[in-house]
Design a protein around this motif. Structure first.
Motif, mmCIF file in Angstrom:
data_model
loop_
_atom_site.group_PDB
_atom_site.id
_atom_site.type_symbol
_atom_site.label_atom_id
_atom_site.label_comp_id
_atom_site.label_asym_id
_atom_site.label_seq_id
_atom_site.Cartn_x
_atom_site.Cartn_y
_atom_site.Cartn_z
ATOM 1 N N MET A 1 0.844 -1.201 0.000
ATOM 2 C CA MET A 1 0.000 0.000 0.000
ATOM 3 C C MET A 1 0.880 1.252 0.000
ATOM 4 N N LYS A 2 0.557 2.209 -0.874
ATOM 5 C CA LYS A 2 1.322 3.438 -0.918
ATOM 6 C C LYS A 2 0.985 4.306 0.289
ATOM 7 N N SER A 3 2.022 4.985 0.819
ATOM 8 C CA SER A 3 1.787 5.863 1.955
ATOM 9 C C SER A 3 1.166 7.164 1.473
ATOM 10 N N LEU A 4 0.408 7.807 2.338
ATOM 11 C CA LEU A 4 -0.243 9.071 2.007
ATOM 12 C C LEU A 4 0.584 10.216 2.570
ATOM 13 N N GLY A 5 0.964 11.146 1.720
ATOM 14 C CA GLY A 5 1.681 12.324 2.184
ATOM 15 C C GLY A 5 3.061 12.003 2.729
ATOM 16 N N SER A 6 3.629 12.994 3.402
ATOM 17 C CA SER A 6 4.964 12.833 3.976
ATOM 18 C C SER A 6 4.889 12.104 5.316
ATOM 19 N N ILE A 7 6.012 11.530 5.718
ATOM 20 C CA ILE A 7 6.087 10.815 6.987
ATOM 21 C C ILE A 7 7.084 11.533 7.884
ATOM 22 N N ARG A 8 6.620 11.968 9.070
ATOM 23 C CA ARG A 8 7.494 12.732 9.962
ATOM 24 C C ARG A 8 8.474 11.831 10.695
ATOM 25 N N ARG A 9 7.999 10.676 11.145
ATOM 26 C CA ARG A 9 8.878 9.700 11.786
ATOM 27 C C ARG A 9 8.244 8.320 11.678
ATOM 28 N N SER A 10 9.052 7.298 11.889
ATOM 29 C CA SER A 10 8.584 5.928 11.685
ATOM 30 C C SER A 10 7.735 5.408 12.844
ATOM 31 N N PHE A 11 7.650 6.163 13.939
ATOM 32 C CA PHE A 11 6.881 5.796 15.120
ATOM 33 C C PHE A 11 5.409 5.599 14.757
ATOM 34 N N ALA A 12 4.880 4.376 14.926
ATOM 35 C CA ALA A 12 3.472 4.109 14.590
ATOM 36 C C ALA A 12 2.966 2.886 15.345
ATOM 37 N N PRO A 13 2.928 2.919 16.692
ATOM 38 C CA PRO A 13 2.465 1.748 17.455
ATOM 39 C C PRO A 13 1.020 1.375 17.196
ATOM 40 N N TRP A 14 0.197 2.345 16.762
ATOM 41 C CA TRP A 14 -1.216 2.046 16.484
ATOM 42 C C TRP A 14 -1.384 1.063 15.326
ATOM 43 N N SER A 15 -0.314 0.882 14.537
ATOM 44 C CA SER A 15 -0.359 -0.076 13.427
ATOM 45 C C SER A 15 0.037 -1.478 13.858
ATOM 46 N N ASP A 16 0.484 -1.623 15.099
ATOM 47 C CA ASP A 16 0.922 -2.919 15.629
ATOM 48 C C ASP A 16 -0.195 -3.543 16.461
ATOM 49 N N PRO A 17 -0.783 -4.650 16.016
ATOM 50 C CA PRO A 17 -1.894 -5.275 16.766
ATOM 51 C C PRO A 17 -1.503 -5.675 18.188
ATOM 52 N N ALA A 18 -0.213 -5.907 18.422
ATOM 53 C CA ALA A 18 0.238 -6.335 19.757
ATOM 54 C C ALA A 18 0.476 -5.161 20.703
ATOM 55 N N ALA A 19 0.524 -3.946 20.179
ATOM 56 C CA ALA A 19 0.804 -2.773 21.016
ATOM 57 C C ALA A 19 -0.403 -2.440 21.892
ATOM 58 N N LYS A 20 -0.124 -2.138 23.169
ATOM 59 C CA LYS A 20 -1.193 -1.791 24.106
ATOM 60 C C LYS A 20 -1.277 -0.276 24.271
ATOM 61 N N PRO A 21 -2.475 0.283 24.205
ATOM 62 C CA PRO A 21 -2.629 1.728 24.405
ATOM 63 C C PRO A 21 -2.155 2.142 25.796
ATOM 64 N N TYR A 22 -1.604 3.333 25.884
ATOM 65 C CA TYR A 22 -1.132 3.871 27.159
ATOM 66 C C TYR A 22 -2.268 4.596 27.880
ATOM 67 N N ILE A 23 -3.101 5.283 27.098
ATOM 68 C CA ILE A 23 -4.270 5.993 27.631
ATOM 69 C C ILE A 23 -5.494 5.524 26.856
ATOM 70 N N SER A 24 -6.549 5.206 27.590
ATOM 71 C CA SER A 24 -7.788 4.745 26.945
ATOM 72 C C SER A 24 -8.985 5.492 27.511
ATOM 73 N N PHE A 25 -9.751 6.126 26.642
ATOM 74 C CA PHE A 25 -11.061 6.661 26.995
ATOM 75 C C PHE A 25 -12.066 5.619 26.520
ATOM 76 N N GLU A 26 -12.801 5.008 27.463
ATOM 77 C CA GLU A 26 -13.714 3.930 27.120
ATOM 78 C C GLU A 26 -15.161 4.368 27.341
ATOM 79 N N ASN A 27 -15.870 4.620 26.249
ATOM 80 C CA ASN A 27 -17.287 5.018 26.287
ATOM 81 C C ASN A 27 -17.533 6.149 27.285
ATOM 82 N N VAL A 28 -16.711 7.168 27.194
ATOM 83 C CA VAL A 28 -16.770 8.282 28.148
ATOM 84 C C VAL A 28 -17.834 9.293 27.733
ATOM 85 N N THR A 29 -18.663 9.652 28.693
ATOM 86 C CA THR A 29 -19.664 10.700 28.523
ATOM 87 C C THR A 29 -19.491 11.714 29.640
ATOM 88 N N LYS A 30 -19.624 12.992 29.307
ATOM 89 C CA LYS A 30 -19.581 14.041 30.314
ATOM 90 C C LYS A 30 -20.716 15.020 30.058
#
Length: 380
Positions: A1-30
């Motif tokens: 797949m071709k990348s879209l636009g420029s890439i600032r850095r290679s950091f992309a944990p959201w693309s790794d299925p094994a990566a765990k989120p550090y902060i999670s908002f879960e069904n938050v309502t205020k």
């Protein structure tokens, strides 16, 4: 797949299925009385990520920041930081620090005293405080201003003092609420890159709230676009710009031309669209479009070519109009071309040379054209 636009850095944990989120908002309502500021929102941020919450005033972005900091409690849902539910934990016990637009510096204290204040409150030994303050002053390049007071500093220097004080305690997460709003345009642009460098040098997680699209696009690894307390899209700056998920996102981020129309044919992932403006469009990026259904074709001004002569290729992705307005911006010229149905199309041209090869002026007849892969088809 071709990348879209420029890439600032290679950091992309959201693309790794094994990566765990550090902060999670879960069904938050205020809710505040009858007003719902945040509506059943779910969102994840990864460690060491520079994350931006982008939206107009009242969209819920600052409320999210305040709930993460502990100043407000969710009406429903939960917020996790490094796997820990933050409900019931007071702000001063959270590994989070918040920097406000006003900076909130102590006017009677020197720069170094302002930076040291939080460390003294924690009971850090004097020798360690001196070492940490010196480190922070070096980091924000304010060593020579250590003995000055806030009123003796420029706006940009006060901003850096507030930043140094915010990171001196080494929080796991730094929250920045419109941090550059008080700076002039040139200084704001310079400080954006300083913030990016600081974040990567410290290895902290930054979450910034802003209504400035360029600011978010410049600094963030990913952007969450909010509207009326809901997430409209979460993606990298390039993806948000080149592949918006909806009409709202396309219209909110940057300039865009929107052609409403109907899909007349689908073939191999490409869509043929008959626009309401009478323009026949061929789009390679058909997305979720289906034949016979209404869609919008979104295309950025820089993807459109404007010329005094009709392109020879075909009548697809080509329309004739009249130069309605011209904006010369130095590095580029923006043309407003009015089509036969009255729709005004923006087309920008890079001023790569001092002499214009195809000069166009007000009221001239002109042709717009674009390639089939220049825009995106939107179904919502």
């Amino acid at each position: 797949m071709k990348s879209l636009g420029s890439i600032r850095r290679s950091f992309a944990p959201w693309s790794d299925p094994a990566a765990k989120p550090y902060i999670s908002f879960e069904n938050v309502t205020k809710r505040f009385g009858d007003f719902t500021a945040v509506n059943n929102l779910s969102l994840t941020v990864y460690e060491r990520e520079f994350f931006a919450l982008l939206g107009a005033s009242g969209c819920g972005k600052s409320t999210l920041l305040r709930m993460l900091a502990g100043f407000d409690d969710p009406t429903a849902g939960r917020i996790l930081l490094d796997g820990q539910d933050l409900r019931g934990i007071p702000p001063y016990r959270r590994p989070v620090n918040m920097m406000f637009q006003s900076y909130a510096l102590f006017p009677h204290m020197t720069v170094e005293a302002n930076i040291a204040f939080g460390l003294k409150q924690e009971g850090m030994p004097k020798g360690e405080i001196a070492t940490r303050v010196a480190e922070m002053l070096r980091l924000v390049k304010l060593e020579q201003f250590a003995k000055r007071k806030p009123h003796q500093l420029s706006g940009g220097q006060r901003q850096r003092v507030a930043l140094a004080r915010s990171v001196a305690k080494r929080p796991k997460v730094l929250l920045l609420d419109e941090p550059l709003g008080a700076l002039d345009k040139k200084l704001r642009e310079e400080t954006q890159f300083e913030l990016m460098d600081l974040q990567q040098n410290l290895g902290l997680t930054f979450i910034v709230v802003t209504h400035d699209q360029e600011e978010a696009m410049t600094m963030a690894d990913r952007i969450a676009i909010l509207d009326k307390g809901e997430v409209m899209q979460v993606a990298t700056p390039a993806e948000v710009y080149e592949a918006p998920s909806s009409r709202f996102v396309a219209g909110f981020v940057g300039n865009v031309n929107m052609f409403e129309g109907t899909v007349t044919d689908l073939s191999g992932g490409a869509a043929s669209i008959r626009s309401a403006a009478g323009l026949d469009i061929m789009a390679h990026n058909a997305g979720a479009a289906s034949a016979g259904n209404p869609v919008a074709f979104a295309i950025r001004p820089e993807k459109i070519k404007v010329s005094s002569r009709k392109p020879a290729a075909s009548d697809i992705n080509v329309a004739e109009g009249e130069i309605y307005d011209i904006a010369y911006l130095g590095d580029m010229t923006v043309y407003h071309v009015k089509l036969a149905d009255g729709q005004v199309v923006k087309a920008s041209s890079l001023n790569a040379s001092r002499v214009t090869e195809d000069p166009l002026s007000w009221n001239d007849r002109a042709w717009i054209s674009f390639s089939p892969d220049a825009g995106v088809v939107l179904t919502r």
